[in-house]
Design a protein around this motif. Structure first.
Motif, short mmCIF file in Angstrom:
data_model
loop_
_atom_site.label_atom_id
_atom_site.label_comp_id
_atom_site.label_asym_id
_atom_site.label_seq_id
_atom_site.Cartn_x
_atom_site.Cartn_y
_atom_site.Cartn_z
N TRP A 38 0.79 -1.24 0.00
CA TRP A 38 0.00 0.00 0.00
C TRP A 38 0.82 1.28 0.00
N PHE A 39 2.10 1.26 0.31
CA PHE A 39 2.88 2.44 0.65
C PHE A 39 3.01 3.47 -0.49
N ALA A 40 3.07 3.04 -1.73
CA ALA A 40 3.20 3.98 -2.86
C ALA A 40 1.85 4.14 -3.55
N PRO A 41 1.46 5.38 -3.84
CA PRO A 41 0.17 5.57 -4.52
C PRO A 41 0.23 5.04 -5.96
N LYS A 42 -0.77 4.25 -6.32
CA LYS A 42 -0.83 3.69 -7.68
C LYS A 42 -0.87 4.80 -8.71
N PRO A 43 -0.21 4.64 -9.83
CA PRO A 43 0.35 3.41 -10.41
C PRO A 43 1.76 3.08 -9.95
N TRP A 44 2.31 3.82 -9.00
CA TRP A 44 3.59 3.48 -8.41
C TRP A 44 3.42 2.26 -7.52
N SER A 45 4.54 1.64 -7.16
CA SER A 45 4.50 0.50 -6.24
C SER A 45 5.72 0.55 -5.33
N THR A 46 5.69 -0.27 -4.31
CA THR A 46 6.83 -0.42 -3.42
C THR A 46 7.38 -1.81 -3.64
N SER A 47 8.62 -1.89 -4.15
CA SER A 47 9.17 -3.19 -4.50
C SER A 47 9.84 -3.89 -3.32
N SER A 48 10.26 -3.14 -2.32
CA SER A 48 10.83 -3.79 -1.14
C SER A 48 10.75 -2.86 0.07
N CYS A 49 10.84 -3.48 1.24
CA CYS A 49 10.76 -2.73 2.49
C CYS A 49 11.52 -3.51 3.55
N GLU A 50 12.26 -2.79 4.37
CA GLU A 50 12.92 -3.39 5.52
C GLU A 50 12.68 -2.48 6.71
N ILE A 51 12.13 -3.04 7.77
CA ILE A 51 11.84 -2.28 8.99
C ILE A 51 12.44 -3.02 10.18
N ASP A 52 13.22 -2.31 10.95
CA ASP A 52 13.73 -2.81 12.22
C ASP A 52 13.06 -1.93 13.28
N LEU A 53 11.96 -2.40 13.82
CA LEU A 53 11.03 -1.60 14.61
C LEU A 53 11.56 -1.30 16.02
N ARG A 54 12.52 -0.40 16.08
CA ARG A 54 13.10 0.05 17.35
C ARG A 54 13.83 1.36 17.08
N PRO A 55 13.97 2.20 18.08
CA PRO A 55 14.74 3.42 17.88
C PRO A 55 16.16 3.09 17.40
N GLY A 56 16.56 3.75 16.32
CA GLY A 56 17.84 3.47 15.68
C GLY A 56 17.74 2.42 14.59
N GLU A 67 7.21 3.14 -14.99
CA GLU A 67 8.17 2.77 -16.04
C GLU A 67 9.23 1.78 -15.55
N GLY A 68 9.18 1.43 -14.27
CA GLY A 68 10.11 0.46 -13.73
C GLY A 68 11.36 1.05 -13.07
N GLU A 69 11.46 2.37 -13.03
CA GLU A 69 12.61 3.00 -12.37
C GLU A 69 12.43 2.90 -10.86
N GLU A 70 13.53 2.56 -10.15
CA GLU A 70 13.44 2.38 -8.71
C GLU A 70 14.08 3.53 -7.96
N PHE A 71 13.44 3.88 -6.83
CA PHE A 71 13.88 5.00 -6.00
C PHE A 71 14.01 4.51 -4.55
N PRO A 72 15.24 4.14 -4.16
CA PRO A 72 15.44 3.69 -2.78
C PRO A 72 15.42 4.85 -1.80
N SER A 73 14.92 4.57 -0.61
CA SER A 73 14.90 5.55 0.47
C SER A 73 15.32 4.83 1.75
N SER A 74 16.32 5.38 2.40
CA SER A 74 16.80 4.79 3.64
C SER A 74 16.54 5.77 4.77
N GLY A 75 16.06 5.25 5.89
CA GLY A 75 15.77 6.11 7.02
C GLY A 75 16.03 5.42 8.33
N CYS A 76 15.76 6.15 9.38
CA CYS A 76 16.01 5.68 10.73
C CYS A 76 14.75 5.88 11.57
#
Length: 160
Positions: A38-56, A67-76
């Motif tokens: 659900w994270f990306a509004p259609k017609p976009w999609s989210t191809s992967s996700c990694e969550i370590d559910l703790r501070p830090g 068009e198939g182009e990927e946009f990674p986002s890394s956060g904390c």
């Protein structure tokens, strides 16, 4: 619950009441297998996700354009208040390490989930360092995009 005062000069807010239970909204936000649905509004999609559910811990996603182009986002992850509040930022990487964001602007997201009858009062706040970053995020379609993603989250939560 921690209070996060909104600064209208710097912050964008999406607030709605949705007709799913708070625990399902929380589960959709904190379970990678659900978040990619659900994270990306259609017609976009989210191809992967990694969550370590703790501070830090990491909050990493990869969005894919139609068009198939990927946009990674890394956060904390900054704060986890089980079932009610998730705070993460793109300005830091895992373990609170400062990071450079390429092609965008860092922001901090505060996701607030509160019971409202049989549903949930949902508030997503995007906090920015300056007015130009807020404007850029707004012009990218924050309200429309995050609203469409919330609609998709509700559909996923109802399927659980």
């Amino acid at each position: 619950m921690t209070a996060y005062p909104v600064n209208p000069e710097l912050d964008l807010v999406l607030q709605r009441t949705v007709d799913v239970a708070p625990e399902l909204v929380w589960k959709a936000w904190t379970t990678p297998e659900l978040l990619v649905r659900w994270f990306a509004p259609k017609p976009w999609s989210t191809s992967s996700c990694e969550i370590d559910l703790r501070p830090g811990g990491r909050f990493d996603t990869v969005m894919r354009s139609p068009e198939g182009e990927e946009f990674p986002s890394s956060g904390c992850i900054l704060l986890v208040e089980q079932g009610s509040t998730l705070v993460f930022t793109s300005g830091l990487g895992p373990a609170f390490r400062p990071q450079v964001t390429e092609g965008g602007f860092p922001f901090t997201a505060v996701i607030s989930i509160e019971p409202d009858g049989t549903g949930t009062r949902y508030t997503a706040t995007a906090m920015h360092a300056d007015a130009s970053a807020k404007k850029q995020h707004e012009e990218m379609g924050f309200v429309e995009g995050w609203g469409a993603a919330l609609d998709q989250l509700v559909d996923v939560a109802k399927s659980l």
